[in-house]
Design a protein around this motif. Structure first.
Motif, PDB file in Angstrom:
ATOM      1  N   ARG A 147       0.865  -1.185   0.000  1.00 13.39           N
ATOM      2  CA  ARG A 147       0.000   0.000   0.000  1.00 13.39           C
ATOM      3  C   ARG A 147       0.895   1.227   0.000  1.00 13.39           C
ATOM      4  NH1 ARG A 147      -2.197  -2.553   4.547  1.00 13.39           N
ATOM      5  NH2 ARG A 147      -1.088  -0.952   5.648  1.00 13.39           N
ATOM      6  N   THR A 148       0.473   2.250  -0.697  1.00 14.04           N
ATOM      7  CA  THR A 148       1.252   3.477  -0.779  1.00 14.04           C
ATOM      8  C   THR A 148       0.429   4.624  -0.214  1.00 14.04           C
ATOM      9  OG1 THR A 148       2.352   2.651  -2.754  1.00 14.04           O
ATOM     10  CG2 THR A 148       2.458   5.005  -2.377  1.00 14.04           C
ATOM     11  N   ARG A 149       1.095   5.495   0.547  1.00 16.69           N
ATOM     12  CA  ARG A 149       0.419   6.680   1.086  1.00 16.69           C
ATOM     13  C   ARG A 149       1.344   7.871   0.923  1.00 16.69           C
ATOM     14  NH1 ARG A 149       2.882   7.020   6.199  1.00 16.69           N
ATOM     15  NH2 ARG A 149       3.722   5.010   6.794  1.00 16.69           N
ATOM     16  N   ARG A 150       0.737   9.006   0.693  1.00 14.75           N
ATOM     17  CA  ARG A 150       1.487  10.258   0.526  1.00 14.75           C
ATOM     18  C   ARG A 150       1.351  11.101   1.774  1.00 14.75           C
ATOM     19  NH1 ARG A 150       4.167  11.957  -3.556  1.00 14.75           N
ATOM     20  NH2 ARG A 150       3.844  11.076  -5.587  1.00 14.75           N
ATOM     21  N   GLU A 151       2.468  11.674   2.157  1.00 14.32           N
ATOM     22  CA  GLU A 151       2.490  12.664   3.232  1.00 14.32           C
ATOM     23  C   GLU A 151       3.364  13.799   2.731  1.00 14.32           C
ATOM     24  OE1 GLU A 151       3.549  11.134   7.082  1.00 14.32           O
ATOM     25  OE2 GLU A 151       2.219   9.398   6.845  1.00 14.32           O
ATOM     26  N   GLY A 152       2.703  14.884   2.341  1.00  6.25           N
ATOM     27  CA  GLY A 152       3.448  15.989   1.745  1.00  6.25           C
ATOM     28  C   GLY A 152       4.065  15.542   0.437  1.00  6.25           C
ATOM     29  N   ARG A 153       5.344  15.780   0.296  1.00  8.38           N
ATOM     30  CA  ARG A 153       6.002  15.380  -0.956  1.00  8.38           C
ATOM     31  C   ARG A 153       6.600  13.984  -0.887  1.00  8.38           C
ATOM     32  NH1 ARG A 153      11.467  19.003  -1.166  1.00  8.38           N
ATOM     33  NH2 ARG A 153      12.685  17.162  -0.747  1.00  8.38           N
ATOM     34  N   TYR A 154       6.419  13.304   0.235  1.00  6.69           N
ATOM     35  CA  TYR A 154       6.966  11.962   0.405  1.00  6.69           C
ATOM     36  C   TYR A 154       5.903  10.903   0.167  1.00  6.69           C
ATOM     37  CZ  TYR A 154      10.917  14.381   2.416  1.00  6.69           C
ATOM     38  OH  TYR A 154      11.983  15.217   2.597  1.00  6.69           O
ATOM     39  N   LYS A 155       6.352   9.783  -0.378  1.00  9.56           N
ATOM     40  CA  LYS A 155       5.484   8.643  -0.642  1.00  9.56           C
ATOM     41  C   LYS A 155       6.024   7.470   0.177  1.00  9.56           C
ATOM     42  CE  LYS A 155       3.598   6.368  -4.736  1.00  9.56           C
ATOM     43  NZ  LYS A 155       3.730   6.275  -6.199  1.00  9.56           N
ATOM     44  N   PHE A 156       5.185   6.917   1.038  1.00  7.05           N
ATOM     45  CA  PHE A 156       5.591   5.826   1.923  1.00  7.05           C
ATOM     46  C   PHE A 156       4.941   4.526   1.469  1.00  7.05           C
ATOM     47  CE2 PHE A 156       5.965   9.726   4.305  1.00  7.05           C
ATOM     48  CZ  PHE A 156       7.206   9.596   4.890  1.00  7.05           C
ATOM     49  N   HIS A 157       5.688   3.426   1.630  1.00  3.42           N
ATOM     50  CA  HIS A 157       5.236   2.111   1.188  1.00  3.42           C
ATOM     51  C   HIS A 157       5.109   1.200   2.403  1.00  3.42           C
ATOM     52  CE1 HIS A 157       6.131   3.477  -2.850  1.00  3.42           C
ATOM     53  NE2 HIS A 157       7.256   3.949  -2.362  1.00  3.42           N
ATOM     54  N   ASP A 158       3.960   0.514   2.466  1.00  2.00           N
ATOM     55  CA  ASP A 158       3.667  -0.385   3.580  1.00  2.00           C
ATOM     56  C   ASP A 158       3.304  -1.765   3.043  1.00  2.00           C
ATOM     57  OD1 ASP A 158       3.584   1.551   5.940  1.00  2.00           O
ATOM     58  OD2 ASP A 158       2.179   2.493   4.551  1.00  2.00           O
ATOM     59  N   LEU A 159       3.708  -2.791   3.766  1.00  2.00           N
ATOM     60  CA  LEU A 159       3.397  -4.168   3.416  1.00  2.00           C
ATOM     61  C   LEU A 159       1.940  -4.466   3.754  1.00  2.00           C
ATOM     62  CD1 LEU A 159       4.386  -7.030   2.588  1.00  2.00           C
ATOM     63  CD2 LEU A 159       4.974  -7.387   4.980  1.00  2.00           C
ATOM     64  N   ASP A 160       1.260  -5.182   2.871  1.00  2.00           N
ATOM     65  CA  ASP A 160      -0.106  -5.647   3.119  1.00  2.00           C
ATOM     66  C   ASP A 160      -0.118  -7.153   2.882  1.00  2.00           C
ATOM     67  OD1 ASP A 160      -2.782  -6.233   3.292  1.00  2.00           O
ATOM     68  OD2 ASP A 160      -3.425  -4.639   1.940  1.00  2.00           O
ATOM     69  N   THR A 161      -0.302  -7.924   3.931  1.00  2.00           N
ATOM     70  CA  THR A 161      -0.236  -9.386   3.817  1.00  2.00           C
ATOM     71  C   THR A 161      -1.590 -10.030   3.512  1.00  2.00           C
ATOM     72  OG1 THR A 161      -0.478  -9.634   6.201  1.00  2.00           O
ATOM     73  CG2 THR A 161       1.777  -9.551   5.332  1.00  2.00           C
ATOM     74  N   ALA A 162      -2.635  -9.242   3.339  1.00  2.00           N
ATOM     75  CA  ALA A 162      -3.967  -9.809   3.080  1.00  2.00           C
ATOM     76  C   ALA A 162      -3.976 -10.758   1.873  1.00  2.00           C
ATOM     77  CB  ALA A 162      -4.995  -8.697   2.920  1.00  2.00           C
ATOM     78  N   PRO A 163      -3.341 -10.409   0.745  1.00  2.00           N
ATOM     79  CA  PRO A 163      -3.353 -11.355  -0.388  1.00  2.00           C
ATOM     80  C   PRO A 163      -2.662 -12.683  -0.059  1.00  2.00           C
ATOM     81  CG  PRO A 163      -2.743  -9.169  -1.144  1.00  2.00           C
ATOM     82  CD  PRO A 163      -2.735  -9.138   0.362  1.00  2.00           C
ATOM     83  N   LEU A 164      -1.662 -12.645   0.795  1.00  2.00           N
ATOM     84  CA  LEU A 164      -0.984 -13.895   1.184  1.00  2.00           C
ATOM     85  C   LEU A 164      -1.893 -14.749   2.056  1.00  2.00           C
ATOM     86  CD1 LEU A 164       2.538 -12.422   1.985  1.00  2.00           C
ATOM     87  CD2 LEU A 164       1.768 -13.549  -0.123  1.00  2.00           C
ATOM     88  N   ARG A 165      -2.648 -14.104   2.932  1.00  2.00           N
ATOM     89  CA  ARG A 165      -3.597 -14.846   3.768  1.00  2.00           C
ATOM     90  C   ARG A 165      -4.671 -15.494   2.901  1.00  2.00           C
ATOM     91  NH1 ARG A 165      -2.692 -10.487   7.177  1.00  2.00           N
ATOM     92  NH2 ARG A 165      -4.539  -9.408   6.418  1.00  2.00           N
ATOM     93  N   ALA A 166      -5.114 -14.782   1.874  1.00  2.00           N
ATOM     94  CA  ALA A 166      -6.126 -15.342   0.973  1.00  2.00           C
ATOM     95  C   ALA A 166      -5.609 -16.607   0.289  1.00  2.00           C
ATOM     96  CB  ALA A 166      -6.537 -14.296  -0.061  1.00  2.00           C
TER      97      ALA A 166
END
Length: 94
Positions: free
Chosen positions: A62-81
């Motif tokens: 998952r990607t989220r923006r905070e100001g001019r920065y873009k942060f990337h986070d792991l999402d394990t939901a597809p692996l659980r599926a």
């Protein structure tokens, strides 16, 4: 589910997921630095960005923006599926 398997097939993308699992919320610059220092991967920022796009399309990042920065986070939901698909006892769902 095919997108998840395709995303996981690449060793660089697996290394990116390893890094995000260890420390979520990293920028592209941080990920590139960690891939070089910890995995010896010399991918360009553009290449890592393309890998992140594939991982995001598969739902693993998952990607989220905070100001001019873009942060990337792991999402394990597809692996659980995926694991839930074969973990269910077929006798429970006729």
């Amino acid at each position: 589910m095919g997108d998840v398997f395709r995303a996981l097939a690449d060793p660089t993308r697996r290394a990116i997921l390893d890094e995000l699992q260890e420390r979520s919320g990293q920028t592209l610059f941080e990920l590139v630095s960690r891939l070089v220092m910890r995995h010896g991967l010399t991918s360009s920022r553009q290449a890592v960005s393309q890998h992140l796009d594939v991982l995001e399309a598969a739902g693993l990042v998952r990607t989220r923006r905070e100001g001019r920065y873009k942060f990337h986070d792991l999402d394990t939901a597809p692996l659980r599926a995926i694991t839930d698909r074969w973990r269910t006892d077929p006798r429970e769902n006729p």
